[in-house]
Design a protein around this motif. Structure first.
Motif, PDB file in Angstrom:
ATOM      1  N   GLY A 140       0.853  -1.181   0.000  1.00 40.73           N
ATOM      2  CA  GLY A 140       0.000   0.000   0.000  1.00 40.73           C
ATOM      3  C   GLY A 140       0.884   1.223   0.000  1.00 40.73           C
ATOM      4  O   GLY A 140       2.080   1.120   0.281  1.00 40.73           O
ATOM      5  N   GLY A 143       2.431   5.743   4.231  1.00 37.67           N
ATOM      6  CA  GLY A 143       1.587   6.491   5.159  1.00 37.67           C
ATOM      7  C   GLY A 143       0.180   5.948   5.307  1.00 37.67           C
ATOM      8  O   GLY A 143      -0.624   6.468   6.085  1.00 37.67           O
ATOM      9  N   PHE A 202      13.383  -7.519  -5.199  1.00 38.72           N
ATOM     10  CA  PHE A 202      13.900  -6.203  -4.828  1.00 38.72           C
ATOM     11  C   PHE A 202      13.262  -5.177  -5.764  1.00 38.72           C
ATOM     12  O   PHE A 202      12.757  -5.537  -6.837  1.00 38.72           O
ATOM     13  N   HIS A 206      10.648   5.052  -4.178  1.00 42.59           N
ATOM     14  CA  HIS A 206      10.871   6.439  -3.732  1.00 42.59           C
ATOM     15  C   HIS A 206      12.360   6.795  -3.752  1.00 42.59           C
ATOM     16  O   HIS A 206      12.863   7.470  -2.857  1.00 42.59           O
ATOM     17  N   GLY A 211      14.704  -4.635  -0.610  1.00 44.57           N
ATOM     18  CA  GLY A 211      14.645  -6.022  -1.052  1.00 44.57           C
ATOM     19  C   GLY A 211      14.423  -6.995   0.088  1.00 44.57           C
ATOM     20  O   GLY A 211      14.832  -6.753   1.225  1.00 44.57           O
ATOM     21  N   ASP A 232       6.480  -3.141  -1.415  1.00 43.56           N
ATOM     22  CA  ASP A 232       5.723  -2.296  -2.334  1.00 43.56           C
ATOM     23  C   ASP A 232       5.062  -3.140  -3.436  1.00 43.56           C
ATOM     24  O   ASP A 232       5.248  -4.363  -3.494  1.00 43.56           O
TER      25      ASP A 232
HETATM   26  N1  GDP Z   1       9.845  -4.342  -2.960  1.00 41.18           N
HETATM   27  C1  GDP Z   1      10.082  -4.091  -1.669  1.00 41.18           C
HETATM   28  N2  GDP Z   1       9.513  -3.045  -1.084  1.00 41.18           N
HETATM   29  C2  GDP Z   1       9.746  -2.837   0.229  1.00 41.18           C
HETATM   30  C3  GDP Z   1      10.577  -3.690   0.995  1.00 41.18           C
HETATM   31  N3  GDP Z   1      10.612  -3.233   2.260  1.00 41.18           N
HETATM   32  C4  GDP Z   1       9.831  -2.146   2.290  1.00 41.18           C
HETATM   33  N4  GDP Z   1       9.301  -1.894   1.075  1.00 41.18           N
HETATM   34  C5  GDP Z   1       8.376  -0.839   0.661  1.00 41.18           C
HETATM   35  O1  GDP Z   1       9.087   0.362   0.469  1.00 41.18           O
HETATM   36  C6  GDP Z   1       8.197   1.445   0.675  1.00 41.18           C
HETATM   37  C7  GDP Z   1       8.859   2.478   1.540  1.00 41.18           C
HETATM   38  O2  GDP Z   1       9.064   1.977   2.820  1.00 41.18           O
HETATM   39  P1  GDP Z   1       9.585   2.921   3.980  1.00 41.18           P
HETATM   40  O3  GDP Z   1      10.759   3.701   3.487  1.00 41.18           O
HETATM   41  O4  GDP Z   1       9.771   2.117   5.213  1.00 41.18           O
HETATM   42  O5  GDP Z   1       8.415   4.000   4.136  1.00 41.18           O
HETATM   43  P2  GDP Z   1       6.900   3.895   4.626  1.00 41.18           P
HETATM   44  O6  GDP Z   1       6.160   2.940   3.769  1.00 41.18           O
HETATM   45  O7  GDP Z   1       6.450   5.302   4.440  1.00 41.18           O
HETATM   46  O8  GDP Z   1       6.902   3.493   6.060  1.00 41.18           O
HETATM   47  C8  GDP Z   1       6.922   0.848   1.253  1.00 41.18           C
HETATM   48  O9  GDP Z   1       5.976   0.742   0.192  1.00 41.18           O
HETATM   49  C9  GDP Z   1       7.326  -0.524   1.700  1.00 41.18           C
HETATM   50  O10 GDP Z   1       6.255  -1.430   1.625  1.00 41.18           O
HETATM   51  C10 GDP Z   1      11.164  -4.804   0.323  1.00 41.18           C
HETATM   52  O11 GDP Z   1      11.888  -5.617   0.884  1.00 41.18           O
HETATM   53  N5  GDP Z   1      10.891  -4.954  -0.992  1.00 41.18           N
END
Ligand code: GDP
Ligand code: ADP
Length: 387
Positions: A140, A143, A202, A206, A211, A232
């Motif tokens: 999602g 935020g 991975f 943003h 990964g 994501d």
């Molecule tokens: N593809 C992928 N996305 C990830 C991973 N870990 C976190 N994310 C995604 O990266 C995005 C940014 O995460 P983060 O920087 O923690 O910010 P937040 O979502 O605002 O809390 C979010 O959409 C997470 O779901 C991962 O291992 N692989």
């Protein structure tokens, strides 16, 4: 052409199903799959762990494969048998929770990785007796409340869920701990690890790399818990295409205005990052709706209500505290055993030769409902003792 390992090509007849002991105390099995002979060597003295070599009979050459996944630790011998597109390896003298392994030689995951890495690939996957519930992928926009919902779940059911700790190149926030929220890493290190096949998936999100390592998922599976992944939409798509059979849940905000308010009130990002995340949110929500990746969409308007719906989806909405599933059947395989495939069944012939009382026991390893596989774990195995 690869360098030949320390035994002769003449040794490469198919079998033996129970490991042949070599002069130096090592144990070797050979298994033929198509034109290739897979040679699995383990040192009997416990100094070296299990190693894999492939002899391509059509080319008359040794091939050194990229070996993915954590390989089994050393053991006092092993036996092997081909089962569909994987080699079942039974370690001798190992603990019950570490004796069944699969070397995947031509599964969907191995084929994908072979294409991606451009080398010969094999992948280790540890066998798990019994069933662990399917992993849960939560996606999602930034935020929307993914982290909040996951924390609530882990707090209420600590023995049931384990979080897959991702790697990221973004800087840690104030309260974030390395190894708990993320494995914080450098871009150059992560790029190298991506090339080496360390990651199940991975994506660049943003402006940073994120990964899920194969190990992150395996650690949770080994603890007997249900794995939760916060990744994501791109990552969710990759996992969907992999052999990790998960449930995919998309969390949607009630409106863009509310999403912006939550992001700003959280106070963890600079203005530029907030704007970037909001821009990306529109596309993510669109993909969440239109792609056929997600099984469920949850609207996170009222937090408590959304949490209740999440629990319902995961079958946790009763008043009874969920119990861990019954302890799986544990069998300590004796050192002296051989393994064979009879129709679609794996039969383990255990020979315990106490001097007067020589007895033979047959055990069937039920592989008819195995799930998962590399990366992660091969689940759904069961033992049945045949009288
Ligand atoms: N593809 C992928 N996305 C990830 C991973 N870990 C976190 N994310 C995604 O990266 C995005 C940014 O995460 P983060 O920087 O923690 O910010 P937040 O979502 O605002 O809390 C979010 O959409 C997470 O779901 C991962 O291992 N692989
Ligand atoms: N349903 C909700 N209503 C109001 N605020 C919420 C709700 N869900 C989460 N929040 C808040 O929104 C912010 C972002 O939530 P967070 O879980 O960090 O999102 P994500 O992990 O998806 O980026 C946090 O400050 C959190 O407390």
């Amino acid at each position: 052409m690869g360098e030949a390992p320390a035994f002769l090509v003449d040794d490469l007849q198919d079998g033996p199903l129970s490991g042949l002991e070599l002069n130096n105390g090592a144990c070797k099995t050979t298994t033929m799959v198509g034109d290739k002979t897979y040679v699995i060597v383990g040192a009997g003295d416990g100094t070296l762990s299990i190693d894999v070599q492939i002899f391509d009979r059509s080319l008359g050459e040794w091939v050194h494969p990229t070996v993915l996944g954590n390989k089994p630790s050393s053991c006092k011998g092993h036996s092997a048998v081909l089962f569909e597109n994987r080699i079942l390896v039974l370690k001798k003298g190992s603990k019950p929770d570490d004796q069944i392994w699969f070397l995947e030689v031509d599964t969907q995951y191995v084929r994908q990785q072979r294409k991606k890495l451009g080398t010969e690939v094999v992948a280790w996957s540890k066998g798990v007796i019994g069933n662990v519930e399917r992993p849960v992928v939560i996606s999602g926009p930034s935020g929307v409340g993914k982290g909040t919902l996951i924390s609530m779940l882990m707090k209420e059911f600590p023995s049931m869920f384990g979080f897959s700790v991702s790697h990221t190149t973004r800087a840690p926030r104030n309260m974030e701990k390395d190894g708990v929220h993320y494995h914080f890493t450098d871009k150059s290190v992560m790029e190298k690890e991506i090339k080496n096949g360390k990651f199940l998936e991975f994506a660049s999100v943003h402006g940073n790399l994120y990964g899920t390592s194969v190990e992150a998922v395996e650690v949770v599976a080994d603890s007997g818990k249900r794995c939760i992944l916060d990744i994501d939409v791109q990552g969710a798509r990759s996992v969907r295409a992999s052999s990790l059979e998960a449930i995919f849940i998309f969390i949607s905000p009630p409106s863009m205005e509310e999403l912006e308010k939550r992001l700003r009130d959280r106070g963890t990002e600079a203005e530029e990052q907030i704007l970037k995340r909001l821009r990306n949110a529109e596309a993510e929500i669109e993909q969440g709706k239109s792609s056929n990746v997600f099984d469920f969409t949850l609207y996170n308007d009222n937090l408590e209500e959304c949490y209740e719906r999440l629990k319902k989806l995961l079958g946790l909405d009763g008043f009874v505290t969920p119990q861990k599933s019954a302890a799986p059947r544990e069998i300590n395989l004796p050192m002296d055993h051989s393994v064979s495939k009879v129709d679609d069944k794996i039969i383990i012939n255990c020979i315990s030769s106490e001097l007067e009382n020589e007895s033979k026991n047959l055990i069937m390893l039920d592989v008819s409902s195995i799930k998962g596989g590399a990366p992660g774990r091969t689940r759904g195995l069961d033992f049945q003792v045949i009288d």
